[in-house]
Structures are given as structure tokens and as C-alpha cells.
Design an enzyme around this catalytic site. Structure first.
Site, PDB file in Angstrom:
ATOM      1  N   ASN A   9     -47.475 -11.574  16.318  1.00 47.29           N
ATOM      2  CA  ASN A   9     -47.373 -10.630  17.433  1.00 47.29           C
ATOM      3  C   ASN A   9     -48.486  -9.584  17.310  1.00 47.29           C
ATOM      4  OD1 ASN A   9     -46.658  -8.223  18.839  1.00 47.29           O
ATOM      5  ND2 ASN A   9     -44.583  -8.997  19.090  1.00 47.29           N
ATOM      6  N   ASP A  11     -49.151  -7.026  19.467  1.00 45.71           N
ATOM      7  CA  ASP A  11     -48.938  -5.824  20.293  1.00 45.71           C
ATOM      8  C   ASP A  11     -49.595  -4.577  19.702  1.00 45.71           C
ATOM      9  OD1 ASP A  11     -47.324  -7.378  21.889  1.00 45.71           O
ATOM     10  OD2 ASP A  11     -45.443  -6.497  21.215  1.00 45.71           O
ATOM     11  N   HIS A  12     -49.478  -4.440  18.379  1.00 49.75           N
ATOM     12  CA  HIS A  12     -49.876  -3.157  17.802  1.00 49.75           C
ATOM     13  C   HIS A  12     -51.375  -3.030  17.555  1.00 49.75           C
ATOM     14  CE1 HIS A  12     -45.903  -1.851  18.165  1.00 49.75           C
ATOM     15  NE2 HIS A  12     -45.430  -2.852  17.452  1.00 49.75           N
ATOM     16  N   ARG A  20     -56.679   5.677  21.634  1.00 48.68           N
ATOM     17  CA  ARG A  20     -57.952   6.321  21.929  1.00 48.68           C
ATOM     18  C   ARG A  20     -58.449   6.056  23.351  1.00 48.68           C
ATOM     19  NH1 ARG A  20     -61.605   8.448  18.225  1.00 48.68           N
ATOM     20  NH2 ARG A  20     -60.376   9.848  16.967  1.00 48.68           N
ATOM     21  N   HIS A  45     -46.067  -8.778  24.018  1.00 47.16           N
ATOM     22  CA  HIS A  45     -44.992  -8.224  24.847  1.00 47.16           C
ATOM     23  C   HIS A  45     -45.599  -7.315  25.915  1.00 47.16           C
ATOM     24  CE1 HIS A  45     -40.920  -5.790  24.784  1.00 47.16           C
ATOM     25  NE2 HIS A  45     -41.265  -6.185  25.989  1.00 47.16           N
ATOM     26  N   ARG A  47     -44.801  -4.821  28.251  1.00 46.38           N
ATOM     27  CA  ARG A  47     -43.674  -3.934  28.582  1.00 46.38           C
ATOM     28  C   ARG A  47     -43.877  -3.343  29.961  1.00 46.38           C
ATOM     29  NH1 ARG A  47     -40.612  -2.345  23.661  1.00 46.38           N
ATOM     30  NH2 ARG A  47     -39.467  -0.992  25.072  1.00 46.38           N
ATOM     31  N   ARG A  51     -47.179   0.122  27.372  1.00 54.96           N
ATOM     32  CA  ARG A  51     -47.560   1.048  26.288  1.00 54.96           C
ATOM     33  C   ARG A  51     -48.510   0.411  25.274  1.00 54.96           C
ATOM     34  NH1 ARG A  51     -41.879   1.554  22.999  1.00 54.96           N
ATOM     35  NH2 ARG A  51     -41.139   2.156  25.056  1.00 54.96           N
ATOM     36  N   HIS A  52     -48.461  -0.924  25.157  1.00 54.68           N
ATOM     37  CA  HIS A  52     -49.455  -1.557  24.273  1.00 54.68           C
ATOM     38  C   HIS A  52     -50.211  -2.656  25.031  1.00 54.68           C
ATOM     39  CE1 HIS A  52     -45.858  -3.903  23.481  1.00 54.68           C
ATOM     40  NE2 HIS A  52     -45.346  -3.055  22.628  1.00 54.68           N
ATOM     41  N   GLU A  72     -43.682 -12.265  25.881  1.00 54.26           N
ATOM     42  CA  GLU A  72     -42.424 -11.526  25.774  1.00 54.26           C
ATOM     43  C   GLU A  72     -42.324 -10.547  26.917  1.00 54.26           C
ATOM     44  OE1 GLU A  72     -41.081  -8.930  22.533  1.00 54.26           O
ATOM     45  OE2 GLU A  72     -41.921 -10.479  21.270  1.00 54.26           O
ATOM     46  N   THR A 102     -38.940   0.394  19.784  1.00 56.43           N
ATOM     47  CA  THR A 102     -39.170  -1.049  19.732  1.00 56.43           C
ATOM     48  C   THR A 102     -37.931  -1.713  20.322  1.00 56.43           C
ATOM     49  OG1 THR A 102     -39.705  -2.912  18.302  1.00 56.43           O
ATOM     50  CG2 THR A 102     -38.295  -1.212  17.360  1.00 56.43           C
ATOM     51  N   THR A 103     -37.927  -3.051  20.376  1.00 57.75           N
ATOM     52  CA  THR A 103     -36.785  -3.753  20.974  1.00 57.75           C
ATOM     53  C   THR A 103     -35.596  -3.624  20.028  1.00 57.75           C
ATOM     54  OG1 THR A 103     -38.427  -5.286  21.828  1.00 57.75           O
ATOM     55  CG2 THR A 103     -36.128  -5.911  22.087  1.00 57.75           C
ATOM     56  N   GLU A 153     -34.111 -16.747  20.065  1.00 60.50           N
ATOM     57  CA  GLU A 153     -34.747 -16.068  18.933  1.00 60.50           C
ATOM     58  C   GLU A 153     -33.734 -15.059  18.408  1.00 60.50           C
ATOM     59  OE1 GLU A 153     -38.829 -14.849  19.230  1.00 60.50           O
ATOM     60  OE2 GLU A 153     -38.508 -13.178  17.843  1.00 60.50           O
ATOM     61  N   HIS A 196     -38.323  -9.915  14.013  1.00 57.31           N
ATOM     62  CA  HIS A 196     -38.214  -8.453  14.111  1.00 57.31           C
ATOM     63  C   HIS A 196     -38.029  -7.829  12.725  1.00 57.31           C
ATOM     64  CE1 HIS A 196     -37.722  -4.521  15.899  1.00 57.31           C
ATOM     65  NE2 HIS A 196     -38.143  -5.071  17.013  1.00 57.31           N
ATOM     66  N   GLY A 197     -38.993  -7.005  12.377  1.00 55.37           N
ATOM     67  CA  GLY A 197     -38.901  -6.236  11.130  1.00 55.37           C
ATOM     68  C   GLY A 197     -39.174  -7.045   9.875  1.00 55.37           C
ATOM     69  N   GLY A 218     -44.983  -9.204  13.665  1.00 52.89           N
ATOM     70  CA  GLY A 218     -46.074  -8.400  14.185  1.00 52.89           C
ATOM     71  C   GLY A 218     -46.369  -7.142  13.393  1.00 52.89           C
ATOM     72  N   HIS A 219     -45.517  -6.154  13.534  1.00 54.65           N
ATOM     73  CA  HIS A 219     -45.813  -4.804  13.059  1.00 54.65           C
ATOM     74  C   HIS A 219     -46.264  -4.776  11.601  1.00 54.65           C
ATOM     75  CE1 HIS A 219     -44.683  -0.731  11.606  1.00 54.65           C
ATOM     76  NE2 HIS A 219     -45.348  -0.396  12.680  1.00 54.65           N
TER      77      HIS A 219
END
Ligand code: PXP
Length: 249
Positions: A9, A11-12, A20, A45, A47, A51-52, A72, A102-103, A153, A196-197, A218-219
């Protein structure tokens, strides 16, 4: 045991870019690097608040990557129109609340069954594999099967939080519930993913669940990339996932 696919993922990467308001780091470049490092798919994702990941990122990913894109999104009309235009390999429906970081929870498929059944029909007809991001509650798993989703998932966020807080017994109980959920989903003909996580420290027991076919991470990986580079960070996750499945086999 069958090899587990790793979806990365990105996204980040977009989160850092947007901090920036510049053009870098570029999520497409990250996706291409992930592909080279052995990722089996890319997850992004879009959203509602953008936001990302932004619309142009999804267009660029669809055009640029050679591995499947897992799109997503929330189950809204706006997202259905974008998905039907892009026709990604997979669509993972997630709950979305503006104020969340986050979700936070799974989708309430059981409580929104008729609408979701109608919502996913055109996506399926367009050739997308539709996935429901849900908790391990049997009601949600059974409802996902009834509406004709191809994939569930399972949300590993609670397990990850308990693990990080050192609540070992509670994490083990959550893990057991995820195992039961995976078994039930598989028995109903659903393909089972999880995410997730997930981190280097907590991924092994999840990766060892035999019914799982894919993890989406991802994160943590984007964070590790700051220290070791994205390619090596993904390769290390791949190694840990493969080892966990090997040990179990
Ligand atoms: N799977 C789903 C459905 C998600 O919403 C997310 C977070 O965007 C992930 C996997 C990846 O979670 P994380 O970024 O915590 O690894």
C-alpha cells in the site's frame, strides 16, 4: 502451503508528498520500485477527502504498473464511477469516516446487505474482483458471501494494536478469532486476505494462517523505507512472510 501474495500500500508516499504540496515523492515511482522488489500487487486508497492518493495517482498507477492494482475506496457513487472508468484488477470496499486517522473498523456488510449487493454487481460485471474489508465476525463473513463478493480482507488492526501494547493473551485471542474467520470465509468459497497495522514483529502468526492468499501492508513499510530504502524494506517483509509459511508447512 501456497505462497502468500504481498500487496504494498503506497498511500503514505502520497501523504509525504502532499505535506509539501509538491510533486514528490511520487507514488508511481514507489509502486514501480515495489514491483521490482517482489510485490505481487499495489494497493491505493482513494479517500473521499483525497488526503493522500488523488485521482491522477490512480490514473498513473493504472497506466504505469505491471502488477495488479487493488483500488481501495468507500462504497459511494462517486467511487463506483471512477472504478468503472479505470477497471482495476480489484476493488476493496472499506468504511470511511472523515475524522478518522486510518480505516478504524471493518465494513458493516450485514447491516447494509441489499445496498452493497446492488453496489458490487456492476463492478463485478466490469471484471473487478470485489473485496470486503471486514472484521472476523461470522455475520459479516456470511453476508459478504451472500452478496457475491469474491474476497474478504480481514482487518488485523485490533490484533496489531494488542500486540504493540504487549497484551499477549488478548492478541492471541484476537489471532484465534482471525483464524476462525479465515476458515469460515474459505469454507464459503471466499478468497481470504488480511491487512492493517502489520509489521516485521507481528506479521508471522498472520502469515501462517493457511487459508490466507494475500496480505496488504503499507504504513510500516513506507516508514521503514526512510531508514533502509523501499526495496530492502519490502524484501525483508517478503522474507518474513515466506519463512512463517515455510515453518507452518
Ligand atoms: N488493507 C486495508 C483495507 C486498508 O485500509 C489498509 C490501510 O489503508 C491496509 C490494508 C494497510 O494498512 P497499513 O497501512 O496499516 O499497513
Amino acid at each position: 502451503m501456497e505462497k502468500l501474495r504481498l500487496g504494498v500500500n503506497i498511500d503514505h508516499v502520497a501523504t509525504v508528498r502532499n505535506a509539501r504540496g509538491s510533486a514528490w515523492p511520487d507514488p508511481l515511482r514507489a509502486a514501480l520500485l515495489a514491483e521490482t522488489a517482489g510485490a505481487d500487487g499495489i494497493t491505493a486508497h482513494l479517500r473521499e477527502d483525497r488526503r493522500h492518493i488523488r485521482d491522477a495517482d490512480m490514473d498513473a498507477l493504472m497506466a504505469g504498473i505491471g502488477i495488479p492494482l487493488n483500488f481501495e475506496c468507500a462504497a459511494t457513487d462517486e467511487m463506483a464511477a471512477i472504478v468503472l472508468r479505470l477497471r482495476p484488477h480489484a476493488v476493496c470496499l472499506v468504511p470511511e469516516r472523515r475524522e478518522e486517522r486510518t480505516t478504524e473498523g471493518g465494513l458493516d456488510v450485514a447491516g447494509d446487505e441489499n445496498r452493497l449487493a446492488q453496489y458490487i454487481a456492476p463492478l463485478r460485471d466490469a471484471g473487478c474482483r470485489v473485496s470486503m474489508f471486514i472484521g472476523h465476525d461470522p455475520r459479516q463473513i456470511e453476508a459478504s458471501a451472500r452478496i457475491g463478493a469474491a474476497v474478504v480482507e480481514l482487518h488485523t488492526g485490533h490484533y496489531s494494536d494488542l500486540h504493540a501494547e504487549g497484551q499477549i493473551d488478548e492478541a492471541e485471542a484476537e489471532l484465534e478469532a482471525l483464524r476462525r474467520g479465515a476458515t469460515l470465509a474459505h469454507s464459503l468459497g471466499l478468497e481470504v486476505h488480511a491487512g492493517h497495522g502489520l509489521t516485521y514483529d507481528n506479521v508471522a502468526p498472520i502469515a501462517a494462517i493457511p487459508e490466507l492468499r494475500e496480505l496488504n501492508i503499507g504504513h510500516f513499510l513506507i516508514g521503514e523505507a526512510v531508514f533502509m530504502g523501499l526495496g530492502p524494506a519490502i524484501e525483508e517483509m517478503r522474507r518474513r512472510i515466506d519463512m512463517a509459511r515455510h515453518r507452518r508447512a
